[in-house]
Every structure is written in C-alpha cells, then in structure tokens.
Enzyme design. Structure first.
Site, PDB file in Angstrom:
ATOM      1  N   LYS A 163      47.780  34.708  42.067  1.00  0.00           N
ATOM      2  CA  LYS A 163      48.789  34.728  40.989  1.00  0.00           C
ATOM      3  C   LYS A 163      49.375  36.131  40.799  1.00  0.00           C
ATOM      4  O   LYS A 163      50.579  36.302  40.708  1.00  0.00           O
ATOM      5  CB  LYS A 163      48.127  34.275  39.675  1.00  0.00           C
ATOM      6  CG  LYS A 163      48.966  34.577  38.447  1.00  0.00           C
ATOM      7  CD  LYS A 163      48.291  34.177  37.156  1.00  0.00           C
ATOM      8  CE  LYS A 163      47.348  35.196  36.572  1.00  0.00           C
ATOM      9  NZ  LYS A 163      47.950  36.243  35.736  1.00  0.00           N
ATOM     10  N   ARG A 173      49.245  45.884  25.066  1.00  0.00           N
ATOM     11  CA  ARG A 173      49.706  45.969  26.455  1.00  0.00           C
ATOM     12  C   ARG A 173      50.965  46.845  26.493  1.00  0.00           C
ATOM     13  O   ARG A 173      52.077  46.353  26.649  1.00  0.00           O
ATOM     14  CB  ARG A 173      50.005  44.568  27.021  1.00  0.00           C
ATOM     15  CG  ARG A 173      48.915  43.535  26.874  1.00  0.00           C
ATOM     16  CD  ARG A 173      47.855  43.557  27.941  1.00  0.00           C
ATOM     17  NE  ARG A 173      48.246  43.388  29.311  1.00  0.00           N
ATOM     18  CZ  ARG A 173      48.211  42.242  29.983  1.00  0.00           C
ATOM     19  NH1 ARG A 173      47.859  41.135  29.386  1.00  0.00           N
ATOM     20  NH2 ARG A 173      48.503  42.197  31.269  1.00  0.00           N
ATOM     21  N   ARG A 182      47.824  28.415  33.565  1.00  0.00           N
ATOM     22  CA  ARG A 182      48.674  29.568  33.890  1.00  0.00           C
ATOM     23  C   ARG A 182      48.187  30.242  35.161  1.00  0.00           C
ATOM     24  O   ARG A 182      48.981  30.830  35.891  1.00  0.00           O
ATOM     25  CB  ARG A 182      48.625  30.602  32.757  1.00  0.00           C
ATOM     26  CG  ARG A 182      49.395  30.227  31.512  1.00  0.00           C
ATOM     27  CD  ARG A 182      49.396  31.400  30.545  1.00  0.00           C
ATOM     28  NE  ARG A 182      49.442  32.635  31.297  1.00  0.00           N
ATOM     29  CZ  ARG A 182      48.698  33.710  31.048  1.00  0.00           C
ATOM     30  NH1 ARG A 182      47.870  33.724  30.033  1.00  0.00           N
ATOM     31  NH2 ARG A 182      48.797  34.790  31.795  1.00  0.00           N
TER      32      ARG A 182
HETATM   33  N1  EPU Z   1      48.627  50.601  30.268  1.00  0.00           N
HETATM   34  C1  EPU Z   1      49.199  51.596  29.527  1.00  0.00           C
HETATM   35  N2  EPU Z   1      50.534  51.792  29.678  1.00  0.00           N
HETATM   36  C2  EPU Z   1      51.305  51.055  30.505  1.00  0.00           C
HETATM   37  C3  EPU Z   1      50.701  50.018  31.261  1.00  0.00           C
HETATM   38  C4  EPU Z   1      49.341  49.822  31.112  1.00  0.00           C
HETATM   39  O1  EPU Z   1      48.536  52.296  28.762  1.00  0.00           O
HETATM   40  O2  EPU Z   1      52.515  51.303  30.589  1.00  0.00           O
HETATM   41  C5  EPU Z   1      47.167  50.358  30.129  1.00  0.00           C
HETATM   42  C6  EPU Z   1      46.839  48.948  29.678  1.00  0.00           C
HETATM   43  O3  EPU Z   1      46.898  48.824  28.276  1.00  0.00           O
HETATM   44  C7  EPU Z   1      45.457  48.765  30.231  1.00  0.00           C
HETATM   45  C8  EPU Z   1      45.503  49.531  31.545  1.00  0.00           C
HETATM   46  O4  EPU Z   1      46.605  50.436  31.417  1.00  0.00           O
HETATM   47  O5  EPU Z   1      44.525  49.391  29.385  1.00  0.00           O
HETATM   48  C9  EPU Z   1      45.695  48.692  32.786  1.00  0.00           C
HETATM   49  O6  EPU Z   1      46.768  47.780  32.609  1.00  0.00           O
HETATM   50  P1  EPU Z   1      47.694  47.338  33.812  1.00  0.00           P
HETATM   51  O7  EPU Z   1      49.067  47.871  33.568  1.00  0.00           O
HETATM   52  O8  EPU Z   1      47.057  47.680  35.101  1.00  0.00           O
HETATM   53  O9  EPU Z   1      47.721  45.769  33.607  1.00  0.00           O
HETATM   54  P2  EPU Z   1      48.929  44.841  34.030  1.00  0.00           P
HETATM   55  O10 EPU Z   1      49.560  45.395  35.229  1.00  0.00           O
HETATM   56  O11 EPU Z   1      49.789  44.575  32.845  1.00  0.00           O
HETATM   57  C10 EPU Z   1      47.656  43.279  35.675  1.00  0.00           C
HETATM   58  C11 EPU Z   1      47.276  41.830  35.747  1.00  0.00           C
HETATM   59  C12 EPU Z   1      46.179  41.519  34.737  1.00  0.00           C
HETATM   60  C13 EPU Z   1      44.984  42.416  35.034  1.00  0.00           C
HETATM   61  C14 EPU Z   1      45.417  43.895  34.998  1.00  0.00           C
HETATM   62  C15 EPU Z   1      44.305  44.856  35.358  1.00  0.00           C
HETATM   63  C16 EPU Z   1      49.322  40.727  36.436  1.00  0.00           C
HETATM   64  C17 EPU Z   1      50.412  39.755  36.126  1.00  0.00           C
HETATM   65  N3  EPU Z   1      48.458  40.996  35.474  1.00  0.00           N
HETATM   66  O12 EPU Z   1      48.168  43.482  34.360  1.00  0.00           O
HETATM   67  O13 EPU Z   1      45.811  40.160  34.956  1.00  0.00           O
HETATM   68  O14 EPU Z   1      43.980  42.198  34.078  1.00  0.00           O
HETATM   69  O15 EPU Z   1      46.511  44.086  35.925  1.00  0.00           O
HETATM   70  O16 EPU Z   1      43.802  44.578  36.614  1.00  0.00           O
HETATM   71  O17 EPU Z   1      49.257  41.228  37.542  1.00  0.00           O
HETATM   72  C18 EPU Z   1      44.947  38.062  34.425  1.00  0.00           C
HETATM   73  O18 EPU Z   1      45.271  37.703  35.568  1.00  0.00           O
HETATM   74  O19 EPU Z   1      44.206  37.366  33.675  1.00  0.00           O
HETATM   75  C19 EPU Z   1      45.422  39.354  33.929  1.00  0.00           C
HETATM   76  C20 EPU Z   1      45.417  39.686  32.645  1.00  0.00           C
END
Ligand code: EPU
Length: 420
Positions: free
Chosen positions: A22, A120, A398
């Site tokens: 996903k 987030r 999802r």
């Molecule tokens: N963060 C910031 N600022 C930003 C972006 C992120 O502080 O601009 C923080 C977040 O709050 C968090 C950390 O950085 O504490 C990591 O977040 P990341 O940005 O890596 O998460 P994401 O890219 O939004 C993806 C996956 C998530 C998974 C995370 C971590 C997708 C669609 N989502 O989210 O997947 O948990 O990486 O590996 O790729 C899931 O599949 O259940 C899911 C939540």
C-alpha cells in the site's frame, strides 16, 4: 459499516500470498501525474485507499482504470487544484503536492488533518519544496504552492522523529523535474522510498542513493510513461507472521521480500518464534515457549511502527514483562484500551507500553481505531477464548487486501457482518 466476528482458538495453517505494498502504491500513483503519457502499475492491492487515491487522480483530470490488480493511469491533461474534501480525508494524498508542483509548477492541495495515531505535520515536506524554490502559503485550509522555476538544491529532511517517508517522496517527485541536482540528506530509507525511486527512474528520472540517507536527483526536462510492478507489502507480511506465531500455527508467506523484514523477523526469533527461509518463502511457527522481548519502533531498517500494535498482541500472550517503545508516532497506542477489554494487562508510561503478558484473553466487542490497531485486534480475536466483534473495520479495508478471506483460507473462523 462492516464488523468482523472472530472466533478464537483456531491456529493458522497453510500458505498466504503477500499483496503489493500500500505505502508504495500510493506515492507511485501520485507520481503518474508527472507525465502526460500512460503508466501501468502492477501488483496493486485492491484497497479502499487505492480506490480513494484513484478518485483523487480522476478529480485532477487523469483517466484511471483498475483491473486484476493492474492500475492504468493516463494523466494527459491535469489541473493543479485538488478536491478539498477528497484530499483532506486521506493522509497519504499529501504526496500529490510534489508531482503537481513538478509538472505544473503550481499546486493547491488541502492540508491533511491530524489523525488518531498522533499529529501528522507536513513542515518537512514544505521545507524541502521551498528549498527547491517553491513559494508556499496556507490559505483557507489549502497548501498553495507556486514555483515559476524549480532549482535543485542540497537539503536536510531530518525531523524530530527522524526522516519522513512521504516527505522524502514529495521532494523527490518535485526534484526530478527541477533544473540541476538535488541532494536530500537524512532521507527516509524505507523500501517504499526505494520503490518510488525505481518507478521514477523507469519514467526516465535520474535518482541514485535511494535506500540510503543521501539521495541524489539530477533533474530532467520531462518524464515518460512506465510499466512497473510494486514491491510486496512488508507490513502485511509482518502481520501474517505475527498471527501465525500468536495462534501457535504454521504459515508460509509466499511472494514476500524477506530482506525487507529483518527487524521484525529478528524480534520474532528473539521471542522464540521459528522462522525458516526458503528463497523468497518464509515459514513461521511458534515452535516452543514464547519469551518476552523489548521493542522500539524506529525508522527503517529498525522495527516498523506499522507492526507495533500486532507485536503487542504477541507480547500480551507471552508470560513476563515486555516493553514496547513508540518513537515514530507518539500517540499510536489506541489499541491498548481495546486490548484491555479482552483481558490484556498493558500500561502506558510516556512513549512506552508495559505489557504484563500471559493473562488469558477472552472475546469482547472492540472498536478498531486505525489500520494497524485493527489488525492487532483481529489477531487478538484469533487467540482469545470465545468470540470477538471487531467494529469499524473500514480501517482494515484501507490497507489489507481481502484480509478476512486470506485468514479464512488459513483456517481462521472469521466472518464479516453488517454493523447495525
Ligand atoms: N513528521 C514531521 N514533519 C513532517 C512529516 C513527518 O515532524 O513534515 C514526523 C511525523 O509526525 C512522524 C515522523 O515524522 O513522527 C515520521 O512520519 P513520516 O512522514 O515518515 O510518515 P508518513 O510518511 O506520513 C508513512 C506511512 C505510514 C507509516 C510512516 C512511518 C504512507 C501512506 N504512510 O507515513 O503508514 O507509519 O510512513 O513509517 O506511506 C500505515 O500504513 O498504517 C501508516 C500509518
């Protein structure tokens, strides 16, 4: 709204084929916006998040077709303004920002909300795009970005909790069509980032270093269509591996990538679970007494936050004290109160959950709060005495392709019921 009725006590036995990832598919779908030529994506899981992202692409003007796990997207002529409500609903939709900016030099995308697993923010996404020359403002709930020119730059994307997966993807997708070279330091190393880079390179991008903390992108003037197969879902694989061990069964995972699962398999082995690898097939069985373990979630190649809730169920079964520390999403413990309804003894202390394992679990009605929490509740239901009703399983749909059918084929007693 559907629920799942799970009758506990049946060990899982047999083979299960792992679906496409996903978290690879969603940004790869967004990347199709970077070209006016048709793209084909294979091994796409049939998930509501994928359907939803398809609707977002359609609302931007792309033609989207999905059949037999193959997705065709033709973004011939697109607009840069996304449907506010459509985008706001799904966090993953933020990854259309980079490609729209790359292709159209402008984008207007609604801010994704916070969600149940914690705040987030998208500050790192915006910082990275600004470093390439984008002017960004927040207006009426939208992120409004313009960049008459995008110019490669050296940038640092590390945040408070480490790198960002979708943020790295967004910057990569804008930088592929920027002038000159971009170097992202403290880039996310997740296999899904490598997969996105693989797709972009198949489209004609020049990206190297994906999978390491330094990614180099030499901008090109345009990208072409591509035909690409996404990687198998490492979190689905981890979920079935944990379920096999938890139910004291034996399950062979087919089509997974064991090299993406080192941290999970290492913890399972430390907990006493037997894992055998034959080529790409992994066979998981409990094979003896389980031992308590401590787990800390970390960016890849550490233990994934997306498998934390499922691992907690295994620890709740295991006599002794285990500690799970969540370092990626501070509030990702919504499953704890629901697991308590089944009889688990888990206390939250700051970013850690202290699990006093070995208490008998018995079935109860529980509420799914997010995707991975839902998976954990299903695993708990499989081992609890009696029947567990997992409500609001749209979360599960999802991110897991046919999870109930896959579990049933392994011998689980699980039925979908329409919620009254
Ligand atoms: N963060 C910031 N600022 C930003 C972006 C992120 O502080 O601009 C923080 C977040 O709050 C968090 C950390 O950085 O504490 C990591 O977040 P990341 O940005 O890596 O998460 P994401 O890219 O939004 C993806 C996956 C998530 C998974 C995370 C971590 C997708 C669609 N989502 O989210 O997947 O948990 O990486 O590996 O790729 C899931 O599949 O259940 C899911 C939540």
């Amino acid at each position: 709204m559907d629920s799942l009725l799970v009758k506990g006590g049946a060990p899982l036995h047999g083979e299960v084929t792992i679906s496409g990832a996903k978290n690879s598919v969603l940004p790869i779908m967004a990347a199709t916006l970077l070209t006016a030529e048709p793209c084909t994506i294979r091994r796409v899981p049939e998930l509501s998040d994928v359907k939803f992202m398809g609707q977002i692409l359609t609302s931007l003007g792309a033609e989207v077709k999905f059949e037999d796990n193959t997705l065709s997207v033709h973004a011939g002529k697109i607009k840069g303004v996304g449907d506010y409500d459509l985008i706001r609903k799904m966090r993953g939709s933020i990854c259309i920002l980079g490609p729209l900016l790359g292709r159209l030099r402008k984008a207007k995308v609604s801010l994704p909300g916070g969600c149940v697993i914690g705040s987030r923010p998208i500050d790192l996404h915006l910082k990275g795009l600004q470093a390439l020359g984008a002017k960004i403002s927040i207006n009426g709930g939208y992120v409004v970005a313009t960049a008459p020119r995008l110019v490669g730059n050296d940038l640092f994307l590390g945040g408070r909790s480490g790198p960002t997966v979708l943020g790295t993807g967004n910057v990569m997708m804008a930088a592929v069509l920027a002038e000159g070279v971009t170097i992202i330091e403290s880039a996310a190393c997740e296999p899904e980032v490598v997969d996105l880079a693989g797709f972009l390179n198949t489209m004609g991008a020049k990206i190297s270093g994906a999978g390491s903390p330094t990614i180099t992108i030499a901008g090109v003037s345009e990208l072409h269509g591509a035909d690409y197969e996404v990687i198998p879902d490492r979190i689905e694989a981890a979920t079935f591996a944990i379920a096999a061990a938890a139910t004291d069964g034996e399950v062979t995972l087919l089509g997974s990538r064991p090299d993406h699962l080192h941290a999970v398999l290492d913890k399972l082995r430390e907990a006493g679970v037997k894992v055998e690898r034959r080529g790409p097939a992994l066979t998981v069985r409990r094979g003896g007494r389980l031992k308590p373990v401590d787990v800390t979630t970390l960016p890849y190649a550490g233990f994934p936050t997306d498998a934390q809730a499922q691992m907690m169920v295994l620890m709740a079964l295991t006599s002794g004290i285990s500690i799970i520390t969540e370092r990626i999403f501070e509030a990702r413990f919504m499953h704890v109160s629901e697991l308590a309804r089944l009889g688990a003894d888990i206390a939250i202390e700051g970013p850690s959950a202290i699990i006093r394992g070995g208490k008998p679990l018995s079935g109860a009605p529980v509420m799914a709060s997010d995707l991975r929490a839902s998976a954990a509740l299903v695993i708990a239901g499989l081992i609890a005495k009696g029947t567990t009703l997992v409500k609001r399983i749209y979360h599960l749909d999802r991110g897991y392709e046919n999870i109930d059918a896959k579990l049933r084929r392994l011998g689980a007693r699980i039925e979908r019921a329409a919620e009254s």
